[in-house]
Design an enzyme around this catalytic site. Structure first.
Site, short mmCIF file in Angstrom:
data_model
loop_
_atom_site.label_atom_id
_atom_site.label_comp_id
_atom_site.label_asym_id
_atom_site.label_seq_id
_atom_site.Cartn_x
_atom_site.Cartn_y
_atom_site.Cartn_z
CB CYS A 1 -0.93 0.00 1.21
SG CYS A 1 -2.03 1.43 1.28
CD GLU B 1 -7.06 1.21 -2.40
OE1 GLU B 1 -6.27 0.29 -2.05
OE2 GLU B 1 -7.09 2.32 -1.86
CB CYS C 1 -5.14 3.75 -4.72
SG CYS C 1 -4.22 2.19 -4.86
CG ASN D 1 -0.52 -3.35 -5.07
OD1 ASN D 1 0.15 -2.76 -5.91
ND2 ASN D 1 -1.27 -2.70 -4.21
#
Length: 292
Positions: free
Chosen positions: A88, A222, A231, A165
């Protein structure tokens, strides 16, 4: 059995998190407890939950220490629905500020702090107005999947990327389309990504490039959290995708405006390939106790 958790609420450009310290990983952090902490009506409320654990005490921290023995702390990040996330970009900046404010680490101007994550070790530095994180190498991962979203007239091709990710970035025709999308419902990606994906919708500013800096607007849904105000890794993915579409001569520095503010993205060469960095603010909002 109930437990009292001493938490801190933090946010980075409106992407908000519940943070707490558990150095020895002694707290039973179940998906149910994560959902209770993240619940906006009955808990603290947040897009995710971040636990500060010493890397040597976390099952996935050994890989971080093997990569960099300086990665004392592991960012144990979970989405609001209780699922695990690899990385993140906003969260790691807020996590760094939390570690410093709690007296768990120090970070002076010019120094680098190594943080363990499920996507590998990420290096964080102080920057003007906040923190800068090297998100590492990025890659194109899955061609151009088709994305359907509520209030978007027809399906659009996306670009699949990994920033540690998974992301799928979709270019839209203009601000009206961007503002009109209903992201209260998850976009549908075909073929379905194996591990799911964050989906970013992006439009260029006019002009696209000013003073050598690319400029875009973005909204995001998300994986595991729904629409969020920002994000960090998604902003990096959106900037990379826009540079890819723009072609030769496109800049390596980008300003990304999201509903919660502005972050900055930069691409740069390293010995192991091109990396992408993210910089932006981080704020700790309040601290309290919650029985869960």
């Amino acid at each position: 059995m109930t437990t009292t958790v001493r938490f801190t609420k933090g946010q980075g450009t409106g992407n908000d998190f519940v943070l707490f310290s558990d150095p020895d990983a002694s707290f039973d952090l179940t998906p149910e407890r994560i959902r209770a902490l993240a619940d906006r009506r009955f808990g603290v409320g947040g897009d995710g939950v971040i636990r500060a654990v010493r890397s040597e005490k976390h099952p996935e921290g050994a890989a971080a220490l093997a990569e960099d023995e300086a990665a004392e702390w592991f960012m144990d990040y979970h989405n609001a629905d209780g699922s695990v996330a690899e990385m993140c970009g906003n969260g790691i900046r807020v996590f760094t500020k939390y570690l410093i404010e709690q007296g768990l680490t120090t970070l002076e101007p010019g120094e680098t702090l190594a943080i363990g994550t499920r996507a590998g070790v990420r290096d964080v530095q102080l920057s003007r107005g906040g923190y800068l994180v090297d998100l590492g190498r990025w890659s194109l991962t899955g061609g151009e999947p088709e994305v359907t979203a509520r209030s978007l007239p027809v399906a659009r091709p996306g670009l699949a990327l990994s920033i540690g990710n998974p992301h799928v970035v979709v270019a839209l025709a203009g601000a009206d389309e961007l503002d009109g999308i209903d992201l209260g419902v998850a976009p549908v990606v075909e073929p379905v990504p194996v591990d799911g994906a964050n989906v970013e919708f992006v439009v260029p500013e006019e002009p696209l490039v000013a003073d050598g800096v690319g400029r875009i607007r973005m909204r995001v849904h998300e994986r595991g959290s729904g629409e969020t105000l920002s994000c960090g890794t998604g902003a990096a993915a959106a900037a990379l995708a826009t540079r890819y579409w723009a072609g030769q001569g496109a800049p390596d520095q980008w300003r990304v405006d999201v509903p919660g503010g502005t972050v900055h993205v930069r691409m740069f060469a390293t010995q192991d390939g091109e990396h992408v960095s993210l910089s932006g603010p981080a704020e700790l909002v309040f601290t309290g106790d919650l029985v869960i």
